[in-house]
Design a protein around this motif. Structure first.
Motif, PDB file in Angstrom:
ATOM      1  N   ASP A 121       9.666 -38.304 -74.938  1.00 18.59           N
ATOM      2  CA  ASP A 121       9.228 -37.858 -73.617  1.00 18.59           C
ATOM      3  C   ASP A 121       9.033 -36.346 -73.545  1.00 18.59           C
ATOM      4  O   ASP A 121       8.885 -35.789 -72.464  1.00 18.59           O
ATOM      5  CB  ASP A 121      10.227 -38.313 -72.540  1.00 18.59           C
ATOM      6  CG  ASP A 121       9.639 -38.252 -71.139  1.00 18.59           C
ATOM      7  OD1 ASP A 121       8.451 -38.611 -70.974  1.00 18.59           O
ATOM      8  OD2 ASP A 121      10.353 -37.835 -70.208  1.00 18.59           O
ATOM      9  N   VAL A 122       9.025 -35.661 -74.681  1.00 16.42           N
ATOM     10  CA  VAL A 122       8.819 -34.207 -74.684  1.00 16.42           C
ATOM     11  C   VAL A 122       7.339 -33.911 -74.437  1.00 16.42           C
ATOM     12  O   VAL A 122       6.464 -34.494 -75.087  1.00 16.42           O
ATOM     13  CB  VAL A 122       9.268 -33.597 -76.025  1.00 16.42           C
ATOM     14  CG1 VAL A 122       8.869 -32.128 -76.111  1.00 16.42           C
ATOM     15  CG2 VAL A 122      10.773 -33.750 -76.193  1.00 16.42           C
ATOM     16  N   TRP A 123       7.074 -32.995 -73.527  1.00 13.35           N
ATOM     17  CA  TRP A 123       5.686 -32.673 -73.164  1.00 13.35           C
ATOM     18  C   TRP A 123       5.376 -31.222 -73.537  1.00 13.35           C
ATOM     19  O   TRP A 123       5.806 -30.290 -72.848  1.00 13.35           O
ATOM     20  CB  TRP A 123       5.466 -32.900 -71.671  1.00 13.35           C
ATOM     21  CG  TRP A 123       4.097 -32.523 -71.197  1.00 13.35           C
ATOM     22  CD1 TRP A 123       3.774 -31.531 -70.319  1.00 13.35           C
ATOM     23  CD2 TRP A 123       2.858 -33.129 -71.581  1.00 13.35           C
ATOM     24  NE1 TRP A 123       2.412 -31.475 -70.140  1.00 13.35           N
ATOM     25  CE2 TRP A 123       1.826 -32.445 -70.902  1.00 13.35           C
ATOM     26  CE3 TRP A 123       2.524 -34.175 -72.452  1.00 13.35           C
ATOM     27  CZ2 TRP A 123       0.483 -32.779 -71.056  1.00 13.35           C
ATOM     28  CZ3 TRP A 123       1.188 -34.508 -72.606  1.00 13.35           C
ATOM     29  CH2 TRP A 123       0.184 -33.821 -71.910  1.00 13.35           C
ATOM     30  N   PRO A 124       4.621 -30.973 -74.624  1.00 10.08           N
ATOM     31  CA  PRO A 124       4.293 -29.607 -75.058  1.00 10.08           C
ATOM     32  C   PRO A 124       3.120 -29.038 -74.259  1.00 10.08           C
ATOM     33  O   PRO A 124       1.996 -28.910 -74.750  1.00 10.08           O
ATOM     34  CB  PRO A 124       3.948 -29.792 -76.538  1.00 10.08           C
ATOM     35  CG  PRO A 124       3.396 -31.181 -76.614  1.00 10.08           C
ATOM     36  CD  PRO A 124       4.125 -31.982 -75.565  1.00 10.08           C
ATOM     37  N   ALA A 125       3.400 -28.665 -73.037  1.00 11.24           N
ATOM     38  CA  ALA A 125       2.342 -28.327 -72.079  1.00 11.24           C
ATOM     39  C   ALA A 125       1.554 -27.089 -72.454  1.00 11.24           C
ATOM     40  O   ALA A 125       0.420 -26.915 -71.993  1.00 11.24           O
ATOM     41  CB  ALA A 125       2.958 -28.143 -70.691  1.00 11.24           C
ATOM     42  N   SER A 163      -0.349 -29.610 -65.441  1.00 13.01           N
ATOM     43  CA  SER A 163      -0.322 -30.748 -66.363  1.00 13.01           C
ATOM     44  C   SER A 163       0.917 -31.605 -66.142  1.00 13.01           C
ATOM     45  O   SER A 163       0.863 -32.833 -66.275  1.00 13.01           O
ATOM     46  CB  SER A 163      -0.395 -30.275 -67.814  1.00 13.01           C
ATOM     47  OG  SER A 163       0.819 -29.695 -68.247  1.00 13.01           O
ATOM     48  N   GLU A 164       2.035 -30.974 -65.798  1.00 12.04           N
ATOM     49  CA  GLU A 164       3.250 -31.759 -65.576  1.00 12.04           C
ATOM     50  C   GLU A 164       3.100 -32.689 -64.378  1.00 12.04           C
ATOM     51  O   GLU A 164       3.665 -33.788 -64.362  1.00 12.04           O
ATOM     52  CB  GLU A 164       4.447 -30.821 -65.405  1.00 12.04           C
ATOM     53  CG  GLU A 164       4.885 -30.194 -66.731  1.00 12.04           C
ATOM     54  CD  GLU A 164       6.063 -29.254 -66.587  1.00 12.04           C
ATOM     55  OE1 GLU A 164       6.359 -28.836 -65.442  1.00 12.04           O
ATOM     56  OE2 GLU A 164       6.684 -28.924 -67.618  1.00 12.04           O
ATOM     57  N   ILE A 165       2.336 -32.268 -63.390  1.00 11.08           N
ATOM     58  CA  ILE A 165       2.059 -33.151 -62.255  1.00 11.08           C
ATOM     59  C   ILE A 165       1.186 -34.324 -62.705  1.00 11.08           C
ATOM     60  O   ILE A 165       1.443 -35.483 -62.368  1.00 11.08           O
ATOM     61  CB  ILE A 165       1.373 -32.366 -61.119  1.00 11.08           C
ATOM     62  CG1 ILE A 165       2.343 -31.343 -60.521  1.00 11.08           C
ATOM     63  CG2 ILE A 165       0.863 -33.318 -60.032  1.00 11.08           C
ATOM     64  CD1 ILE A 165       1.701 -30.374 -59.548  1.00 11.08           C
ATOM     65  N   ILE A 166       0.167 -34.020 -63.511  1.00  7.50           N
ATOM     66  CA  ILE A 166      -0.760 -35.059 -63.967  1.00  7.50           C
ATOM     67  C   ILE A 166      -0.045 -36.120 -64.789  1.00  7.50           C
ATOM     68  O   ILE A 166      -0.314 -37.320 -64.654  1.00  7.50           O
ATOM     69  CB  ILE A 166      -1.902 -34.423 -64.792  1.00  7.50           C
ATOM     70  CG1 ILE A 166      -2.772 -33.533 -63.902  1.00  7.50           C
ATOM     71  CG2 ILE A 166      -2.756 -35.500 -65.467  1.00  7.50           C
ATOM     72  CD1 ILE A 166      -3.748 -32.660 -64.678  1.00  7.50           C
ATOM     73  N   ARG A 170       5.986 -40.717 -67.874  1.00 11.77           N
ATOM     74  CA  ARG A 170       7.377 -40.844 -68.326  1.00 11.77           C
ATOM     75  C   ARG A 170       7.714 -42.316 -68.552  1.00 11.77           C
ATOM     76  O   ARG A 170       7.234 -43.163 -67.806  1.00 11.77           O
ATOM     77  CB  ARG A 170       8.336 -40.280 -67.266  1.00 11.77           C
ATOM     78  CG  ARG A 170       8.283 -38.764 -67.090  1.00 11.77           C
ATOM     79  CD  ARG A 170       9.258 -38.344 -66.002  1.00 11.77           C
ATOM     80  NE  ARG A 170       9.232 -36.925 -65.738  1.00 11.77           N
ATOM     81  CZ  ARG A 170       9.994 -36.023 -66.369  1.00 11.77           C
ATOM     82  NH1 ARG A 170      10.839 -36.421 -67.307  1.00 11.77           N
ATOM     83  NH2 ARG A 170       9.917 -34.742 -66.073  1.00 11.77           N
ATOM     84  N   PRO A 171       8.528 -42.672 -69.534  1.00 15.47           N
ATOM     85  CA  PRO A 171       9.275 -41.822 -70.471  1.00 15.47           C
ATOM     86  C   PRO A 171       8.580 -41.652 -71.824  1.00 15.47           C
ATOM     87  O   PRO A 171       9.245 -41.539 -72.847  1.00 15.47           O
ATOM     88  CB  PRO A 171      10.573 -42.616 -70.639  1.00 15.47           C
ATOM     89  CG  PRO A 171      10.099 -44.051 -70.617  1.00 15.47           C
ATOM     90  CD  PRO A 171       8.954 -44.082 -69.630  1.00 15.47           C
ATOM     91  N   TRP A 172       7.242 -41.631 -71.812  1.00 10.06           N
ATOM     92  CA  TRP A 172       6.488 -41.573 -73.075  1.00 10.06           C
ATOM     93  C   TRP A 172       5.514 -40.396 -73.108  1.00 10.06           C
ATOM     94  O   TRP A 172       4.455 -40.474 -73.727  1.00 10.06           O
ATOM     95  CB  TRP A 172       5.709 -42.879 -73.274  1.00 10.06           C
ATOM     96  CG  TRP A 172       6.550 -44.109 -73.243  1.00 10.06           C
ATOM     97  CD1 TRP A 172       7.557 -44.454 -74.102  1.00 10.06           C
ATOM     98  CD2 TRP A 172       6.456 -45.184 -72.298  1.00 10.06           C
ATOM     99  NE1 TRP A 172       8.092 -45.669 -73.757  1.00 10.06           N
ATOM    100  CE2 TRP A 172       7.438 -46.148 -72.648  1.00 10.06           C
ATOM    101  CE3 TRP A 172       5.642 -45.443 -71.195  1.00 10.06           C
ATOM    102  CZ2 TRP A 172       7.621 -47.326 -71.936  1.00 10.06           C
ATOM    103  CZ3 TRP A 172       5.825 -46.613 -70.482  1.00 10.06           C
ATOM    104  CH2 TRP A 172       6.804 -47.538 -70.856  1.00 10.06           C
ATOM    105  N   ARG A 173       5.851 -39.298 -72.443  1.00 13.84           N
ATOM    106  CA  ARG A 173       4.922 -38.162 -72.436  1.00 13.84           C
ATOM    107  C   ARG A 173       4.726 -37.589 -73.839  1.00 13.84           C
ATOM    108  O   ARG A 173       3.638 -37.103 -74.168  1.00 13.84           O
ATOM    109  CB  ARG A 173       5.422 -37.076 -71.486  1.00 13.84           C
ATOM    110  CG  ARG A 173       5.399 -37.484 -70.009  1.00 13.84           C
ATOM    111  CD  ARG A 173       5.976 -36.402 -69.124  1.00 13.84           C
ATOM    112  NE  ARG A 173       7.337 -36.077 -69.547  1.00 13.84           N
ATOM    113  CZ  ARG A 173       8.012 -35.013 -69.119  1.00 13.84           C
ATOM    114  NH1 ARG A 173       7.460 -34.173 -68.260  1.00 13.84           N
ATOM    115  NH2 ARG A 173       9.245 -34.793 -69.543  1.00 13.84           N
TER     116      ARG A 173
END
Length: 202
Positions: free
Chosen positions: A148-152, A176-179, A184-187
């Protein structure tokens, strides 16, 4: 992350998000990008900063040939001339030596990182010169295999998300975090897919 886990996660995301479902039909599923945790993985992340994927791969290959085995102790023992010859800039040599010294002294420990929360990993890694939030997120995604880690802040991720969603501009972290909140939980799995989509979308 295994191929089956990636496939199952993306299938679930495709049911939530029609854009992902459509893109999966165009480019298929990505391969895992797992890396063994520890010093070598962190050094590879430093090597990849601000260079192309092909250049980073070439630098890693030369480094492994010049410093074998690639341990903190051997890296510290290598001369600046040797490290510059494999493709490290003067600053990256400094960063690498700082990481090596932190791991040799026990200040940074791979097992403790693996057991730490995401925020704790980010705090521990960004305390070292040369490792920012992007570096910490890449380490968590590839080496700690956290789905679920999101490298924005990754530019390819931003561009792929822009294309996927038909946006006018690349979305910064907050946007991007809003989009991707509904991913979750597969970002992190979605990030693997977006790198794949970035390279393969028509």
């Amino acid at each position: 992350m295994t191929p089956d886990f990636i496939r199952e996660s993306l299938d679930a995301l495709g049911k939530r998000d029609a854009d992902i479902a459509k893109a999966l039909g165009l480019v298929g599923y990505p391969e895992p990008r797992n890396r063994e945790p520890g010093f070598g993985a962190l050094l590879n992340i430093v090597a990849a900063q601000q260079v192309s994927t092909a250049s980073a791969s070439a630098i890693r290959a030369r480094l492994l040939a010049a410093v074998d085995p690639l341990t903190p102790e051997n890296f510290l023992a290598a001369s600046d001339v040797t490290l510059r010859a494999v493709g490290f800039s003067r600053r990256k040599v400094e960063y690498g030596r700082g990481i090596a010294e932190a791991m040799r002294s026990g200040l940074l420990d791979a097992e403790r990182l693996a057991a730490a929360s995401d925020d704790e990993v980010v705090a521990a890694l960004t305390a070292l010169r040369g490792l920012g939030r992007w570096s910490a997120e890449i380490y968590m995604l590839f080496s700690l295999r956290r789905p679920d880690v999101w490298p924005a802040e990754d530019l390819a991720i931003q561009e792929a998300l822009r294309r996927l969603k038909g946006l006018e501009l690349r979305p910064a972290r907050a946007a991007s975090e809003i989009i991707v909140e509904s991913w979750r939980p597969w970002r992190g799995v979605a990030a693997l897919f977006l790198w794949h989509y970035y390279k393969g979308a028509p």
